[in-house]
Enzyme design. Structure first.
Site, short mmCIF file in Angstrom:
data_model
loop_
_atom_site.label_atom_id
_atom_site.label_comp_id
_atom_site.label_asym_id
_atom_site.label_seq_id
_atom_site.Cartn_x
_atom_site.Cartn_y
_atom_site.Cartn_z
N HIS A 20 29.84 42.87 28.75
CA HIS A 20 29.82 41.40 28.74
C HIS A 20 29.09 40.85 29.97
O HIS A 20 28.18 40.02 29.86
CB HIS A 20 31.27 40.90 28.67
N ASP B 218 30.78 19.29 29.66
CA ASP B 218 29.70 18.49 30.22
C ASP B 218 28.38 18.58 29.49
O ASP B 218 27.61 17.62 29.47
CB ASP B 218 29.47 18.93 31.67
N ASP C 260 32.76 38.38 36.22
CA ASP C 260 32.77 38.86 34.83
C ASP C 260 33.34 40.27 34.78
O ASP C 260 34.16 40.64 35.62
CB ASP C 260 31.32 38.79 34.27
N ASP D 151 30.22 45.84 57.74
CA ASP D 151 30.04 44.44 58.15
C ASP D 151 31.35 43.74 58.48
O ASP D 151 31.36 42.57 58.85
CB ASP D 151 29.25 43.66 57.08
N ASP E 126 16.05 46.43 33.84
CA ASP E 126 15.59 45.04 33.88
C ASP E 126 16.48 44.18 34.79
O ASP E 126 16.28 42.96 34.86
CB ASP E 126 15.56 44.45 32.46
N VAL F 80 14.74 40.60 35.31
CA VAL F 80 13.44 40.52 35.97
C VAL F 80 12.41 39.92 35.00
O VAL F 80 12.25 40.39 33.87
CB VAL F 80 12.97 41.91 36.42
N ASP G 57 29.48 55.39 52.91
CA ASP G 57 29.97 56.05 54.13
C ASP G 57 31.47 55.85 54.34
O ASP G 57 32.03 56.32 55.33
CB ASP G 57 29.18 55.57 55.36
N SER H 187 30.22 32.12 26.38
CA SER H 187 29.91 33.05 27.47
C SER H 187 28.41 33.23 27.66
O SER H 187 27.95 33.51 28.77
CB SER H 187 30.52 34.43 27.19
N ASP I 133 33.76 50.00 56.34
CA ASP I 133 33.47 48.58 56.16
C ASP I 133 32.53 48.14 57.28
O ASP I 133 32.95 47.54 58.27
CB ASP I 133 34.78 47.79 56.17
N ASN J 148 35.79 29.62 22.97
CA ASN J 148 35.30 29.95 21.62
C ASN J 148 36.32 29.74 20.51
O ASN J 148 36.22 30.38 19.46
CB ASN J 148 34.83 31.41 21.59
CA CA Z 1 29.88 51.16 54.20
CA CA Z 2 32.01 45.42 53.88
CA CA Z 3 12.07 41.76 32.05
#
Ligand code: CA
Ligand code: CA
Ligand code: CA
Length: 297
Positions: free
Chosen positions: A98, A240, A43, A72, A52, A109, A67, A264, A70, A196
């Site tokens: 949006h 659907d 989005d 991972d 929330d 939450v 930092d 949406s 990358d 829409n």
């Molecule tokens: Ca990092």
């Molecule tokens: Ca990464």
């Molecule tokens: Ca809530």
């Protein structure tokens, strides 16, 4: 403000028909969601500081924030909450509102005494931003978002069960279709807004909702009387299911709450239910999740 969320539990509070809703209190008697379930929101981004939403943001466990590295090795520097392929960086903060509204419907939450509830009380939100406040989502960005989901699920074990895709238009492409097919192949249900313009998608194609892929659930918008909303696109074979999409209360930028309408807003009701089901039945297939929703509607 749960009492204002007529789409979750319609008591006639908006002047509509009681029980023209998605029966969430009844579902919540059985299950309120799982924090092991991840719902990807493709989005305009998500306000990950919203009071929330903040506790329900997915946080990349392999990445160290800020930092410049990358950590991972997934090809994205500092991708903590998701990515922003629209701008070519890893900060999916919403500048439009949006995506924040959509994310609140799937995953605000629940039962915290604040604001609204999502369909899921504690499922995690992955934010995949494809546009800023200036416009729509380019296909290149949504294709990259699909690739990120597949990588994070298949190589890093992130339990993404569904993507919500509240965008679309006339133009489809083979590259877009292929990227969506790959995400479905990775076990991620693709939920899409029907559009829409009030037209028949069987006659005037609208994508991505209209791709002929069995793992897509295309969603029309209904009102508080369970009628098709006047603006909602529809289609006997290409759409659907319908879900609430008129005067929907959810989270907005700046920590607020507000009403929006559109397919949406309908789509994340369905994506949220996919998340709820997938949390209740871990490992359920894309086909069984879609089937359960269509048979229950
Ligand atoms: Ca990092
Ligand atoms: Ca990464
Ligand atoms: Ca809530």
């Amino acid at each position: 403000r749960f009492s204002e969320q007529w789409g979750f539990n319609n008591t006639g509070q908006t002047g509509g028909t009681p029980d023209a809703d998605i029966d969430l209190p009844e579902a919540w008697d059985n299950f309120t969601g799982s924090n092991k379930t991840v719902i990807a929101i493709v989005d305009t981004g998500v306000d990950y500081n919203h009071p929330d939403l903040r506790a329900n943001m997915w946080v990349n466990p392999g990445e160290i924030a800020g930092d410049g590295i990358d950590n991972d090795g997934n090809g994205y520097i500092d991708d903590i909450y998701g990515i922003d392929p629209g701008s070519g960086d890893s900060d999916p903060m919403d500048e439009d509102g949006h995506g924040t509204h959509v994310a609140g419907t799937t995953s605000a939450v629940g039962n915290n005494g604040v604001g609204v509830s999502g369909v899921n009380w504690n499922a995690k939100i992955m934010a995949l931003k494809g546009a800023d406040a200036s416009g729509g989502l380019p296909q290149s960005a949504t294709i990259e978002a699909m690739g990120y989901m597949v990588t994070m699920k298949t190589r890093y074990g992130v339990n993404i069960v569904v993507s919500n895709n509240s965008y679309g238009g006339l133009g489809g492409s083979q590259a877009s279709r292929d990227a969506i097919a790959a995400s479905i192949g990775a076990g991620i249900v693709f939920v899409a807004a029907a559009g829409n313009s009030g037209t028949d998608n069987d006659v005037i194609g609208s994508y991505p909702a209209g791709y002929d892929l069995p793992g897509i659930i295309a969603v029309a918008a209904t009102d508080d009387n369970d009628r098709l909303a006047g603006f909602s696109q529809y289609g006997l074979t290409t759409v659907d299911v319908g879900a609430p999409g008129v005067a929907i209360l959810s989270t907005t930028l700046g920590g607020g709450y507000g009403l929006l309408q559109g397919t949406s807003m309908a789509s994340p009701h369905v994506a949220g239910v996919v998340g709820l089901l997938a949390g209740a039945v871990p490992g359920a297939s894309v086909a069984s999740l879609k089937s359960a929703i269509l048979l229950g509607a």
